[in-house]
Design a protein around this motif. Structure first.
Motif, mmCIF file in Angstrom:
data_model
loop_
_atom_site.group_PDB
_atom_site.id
_atom_site.type_symbol
_atom_site.label_atom_id
_atom_site.label_comp_id
_atom_site.label_asym_id
_atom_site.label_seq_id
_atom_site.Cartn_x
_atom_site.Cartn_y
_atom_site.Cartn_z
ATOM 1 N N ARG A 281 68.014 26.051 15.455
ATOM 2 C CA ARG A 281 67.750 27.494 15.315
ATOM 3 C C ARG A 281 67.386 27.915 13.891
ATOM 4 O O ARG A 281 67.317 29.104 13.602
ATOM 5 N N ARG A 282 67.152 26.949 13.011
ATOM 6 C CA ARG A 282 66.958 27.315 11.605
ATOM 7 C C ARG A 282 65.514 27.705 11.293
ATOM 8 O O ARG A 282 64.855 27.150 10.410
ATOM 9 N N ALA A 283 65.026 28.699 12.039
ATOM 10 C CA ALA A 283 63.663 29.192 11.822
ATOM 11 C C ALA A 283 63.505 29.797 10.431
ATOM 12 O O ALA A 283 62.406 29.795 9.868
ATOM 13 N N TYR A 284 64.601 30.296 9.862
ATOM 14 C CA TYR A 284 64.516 30.916 8.537
ATOM 15 C C TYR A 284 64.073 29.918 7.474
ATOM 16 O O TYR A 284 63.434 30.300 6.492
ATOM 17 N N ILE A 285 64.401 28.627 7.651
ATOM 18 C CA ILE A 285 63.964 27.620 6.688
ATOM 19 C C ILE A 285 62.432 27.559 6.655
ATOM 20 O O ILE A 285 61.821 27.437 5.581
ATOM 21 N N ILE A 286 61.825 27.662 7.817
ATOM 22 C CA ILE A 286 60.359 27.644 7.897
ATOM 23 C C ILE A 286 59.782 28.885 7.221
ATOM 24 O O ILE A 286 58.797 28.806 6.467
ATOM 25 N N ASP A 287 60.386 30.032 7.443
ATOM 26 C CA ASP A 287 59.921 31.269 6.789
ATOM 27 C C ASP A 287 60.038 31.151 5.271
ATOM 28 O O ASP A 287 59.123 31.548 4.533
ATOM 29 N N TYR A 288 61.159 30.606 4.792
ATOM 30 C CA TYR A 288 61.342 30.437 3.349
ATOM 31 C C TYR A 288 60.284 29.493 2.773
ATOM 32 O O TYR A 288 59.741 29.736 1.685
ATOM 33 N N LEU A 289 60.013 28.400 3.489
ATOM 34 C CA LEU A 289 59.015 27.443 3.017
ATOM 35 C C LEU A 289 57.624 28.074 2.960
ATOM 36 O O LEU A 289 56.859 27.828 2.022
ATOM 37 N N ARG A 290 57.302 28.892 3.930
ATOM 38 C CA ARG A 290 55.992 29.565 3.918
ATOM 39 C C ARG A 290 55.867 30.483 2.707
ATOM 40 O O ARG A 290 54.792 30.593 2.106
ATOM 41 N N ASP A 291 56.948 31.142 2.356
ATOM 42 C CA ASP A 291 56.927 31.986 1.152
ATOM 43 C C ASP A 291 56.660 31.139 -0.096
ATOM 44 O O ASP A 291 55.924 31.564 -0.996
ATOM 45 N N VAL A 292 57.271 29.948 -0.148
ATOM 46 C CA VAL A 292 57.053 29.058 -1.293
ATOM 47 C C VAL A 292 55.602 28.582 -1.319
ATOM 48 O O VAL A 292 54.969 28.549 -2.386
ATOM 49 N N TYR A 293 55.068 28.225 -0.172
ATOM 50 C CA TYR A 293 53.661 27.798 -0.099
ATOM 51 C C TYR A 293 52.743 28.889 -0.663
ATOM 52 O O TYR A 293 51.826 28.614 -1.440
ATOM 53 N N LYS A 294 53.026 30.117 -0.244
ATOM 54 C CA LYS A 294 52.193 31.242 -0.700
ATOM 55 C C LYS A 294 52.336 31.439 -2.209
ATOM 56 O O LYS A 294 51.332 31.630 -2.916
ATOM 57 N N LYS A 295 53.547 31.374 -2.705
ATOM 58 C CA LYS A 295 53.801 31.569 -4.132
ATOM 59 C C LYS A 295 53.112 30.506 -4.975
ATOM 60 O O LYS A 295 52.537 30.808 -6.035
ATOM 61 N N LEU A 296 53.173 29.242 -4.517
ATOM 62 C CA LEU A 296 52.632 28.128 -5.297
ATOM 63 C C LEU A 296 51.186 27.800 -4.951
ATOM 64 O O LEU A 296 50.590 26.897 -5.549
ATOM 65 N N GLY A 297 50.620 28.526 -3.990
ATOM 66 C CA GLY A 297 49.237 28.272 -3.597
ATOM 67 C C GLY A 297 49.062 26.941 -2.885
ATOM 68 O O GLY A 297 48.010 26.291 -3.011
ATOM 69 N N LEU A 298 50.070 26.539 -2.118
ATOM 70 C CA LEU A 298 50.014 25.261 -1.413
ATOM 71 C C LEU A 298 49.329 25.393 -0.068
ATOM 72 O O LEU A 298 49.425 26.425 0.595
ATOM 73 N N VAL A 299 48.660 24.330 0.336
ATOM 74 C CA VAL A 299 48.022 24.258 1.649
ATOM 75 C C VAL A 299 48.671 23.122 2.418
ATOM 76 O O VAL A 299 48.929 22.049 1.868
ATOM 77 N N GLY A 300 48.966 23.357 3.688
ATOM 78 C CA GLY A 300 49.565 22.299 4.492
ATOM 79 C C GLY A 300 50.344 22.869 5.655
ATOM 80 O O GLY A 300 50.421 24.087 5.843
#
Length: 335
Positions: free
Chosen positions: A10-29
């Protein structure tokens, strides 16, 4: 960067947090999830989701290796205790493919997963532990029910599964058998089956305030931060409401464990403080259900993991906002 999260539940929040990091760092993947049950929130929100064999299936590791190859995975993070040991045993197979596996070595995982080994480790480093029995007959002879009640919990346990409280010897006998049956009906039977007659801890109940610590180390086992939370409400073994606080005494305990254990990534630790002594009652070498409180306080450990994986300077891991936080139940339509 492509990240694989195993046993996501149920840890969907981990995915949301990671997406925020991707956006902040300009990561693609992609953020890819695996679980033995497709009907979970995290599986529904991941970029890609794959139904896995159960962890003890001989096909489990080959399945994960194939996912890592086909999806060009850079980093693997597990979110489930039982997953950790088998990943630790096979870590080199993933790293030969260029996958960074965020899991500590087998000795550390054993100390955290086997709560009897955890108690022996804590005694060795002079940390206070509750009076504990692993044999029912010894507990019936030694337990002092005039002064204390006793908690029965699985030696290889997690969450609130199969935990009971006995207030007298008759309850202890009945609840011991109930705990054993409960374990044998759950996924805890896999670890416990190796020694079912020594699979239940009988522990003097400590009365006091409960705290959760997130203890974050780098890939060399060096401590980078300790975040302290006072737990105010629990649900199904996870923290529902907590206050992120500054507490030097508990931070020092976290640093002592970090320096001794030399784990990598996050260590989720529970402490009961009776006003005189701080008793460590649980340690899990992974992100736990209390991590959202740490993250909400501005301690972004997921960003730190990504930066470490990319050999970049780690972001600021100090608490940005002390205060009270609560989880909220939200409805999602599953894919």
């Amino acid at each position: 960067m492509n990240i694989l999260l195993t046993s996501v539940g149920r840890r969907a929040y981990i995915i949301d947090y990671l997406r925020d990091v991707y956006k902040k760092l300009g990561l693609v993947g992609n953020i890819i999830a695996t679980n033995s049950d497709m009907n979970t929130t995290a599986m529904s929100v991941a970029d890609k989701a794959f139904e896995s064999p159960i962890i003890y299936d001989e096909k489990y590791i080959p399945f994960l290796l194939e996912i890592c190859k086909s999806e060009k995975i850079d980093m693997l993070i597990s979110l489930f205790d039982i997953d950790l040991m088998i990943l630790a045993k096979n870590k080199s197979r993933f790293e030969e493919m260029g996958v960074k596996v965020i899991v500590s070595n087998e000795d550390i995982i054993n100390i955290c997963n086997d709560k009897f080994e955890m108690l022996k480790y804590l005694k060795k480093i002079n940390m206070p532990v509750p009076k504990t029995y692993i044999d029912l007959e010894e507990a019936l002879k030694g337990a002092d029910f005039d002064k204390n009640s006793y908690i029965l919990k699985p030696r290889w346990g997690m969450g609130s599964l199969s935990i009971f409280e006995a207030e007298n010897k008759k309850e202890l006998e009945v609840l011991y058998e109930k705990a054993k049956r409960s374990i044998q009906k759950s996924y805890l039977r896999f670890e416990s089956g190796a020694d079912i007659d020594r699979a239940i801890l009988i522990q003097e109940k400590i009365k006091g305030d409960e705290y959760g610590l997130d203890i974050f180390n780098d890939f060399k086992g060096e401590n980078l931060t300790v975040t302290v939370k006072r737990k105010l409400a629990m649900r199904s073994g996870e923290t529902d409401i907590a206050k992120v606080i500054e507490n030097r005494e508990l931070e020092d305990i976290g640093k002592k464990i970090a320096e001794s254990l030399k784990h990598i990534g996050n260590l989720d630790m529970d402490i009961l403080f009776d006003g005189r002594k701080a008793y460590i009652i649980d340690m899990n070498a992974r992100f736990g259900g209390g991590y959202p409180f740490t993250h909400s306080a501005g301690v972004n450990e997921l960003e730190a993991l990504i930066r470490l994986c990319k050999n970049e300077k780690v972001n600021d891991l100090s608490v940005k906002k002390y205060g009270l936080f609560a989880k909220e139940i939200a409805m999602l339509e599953l894919k």
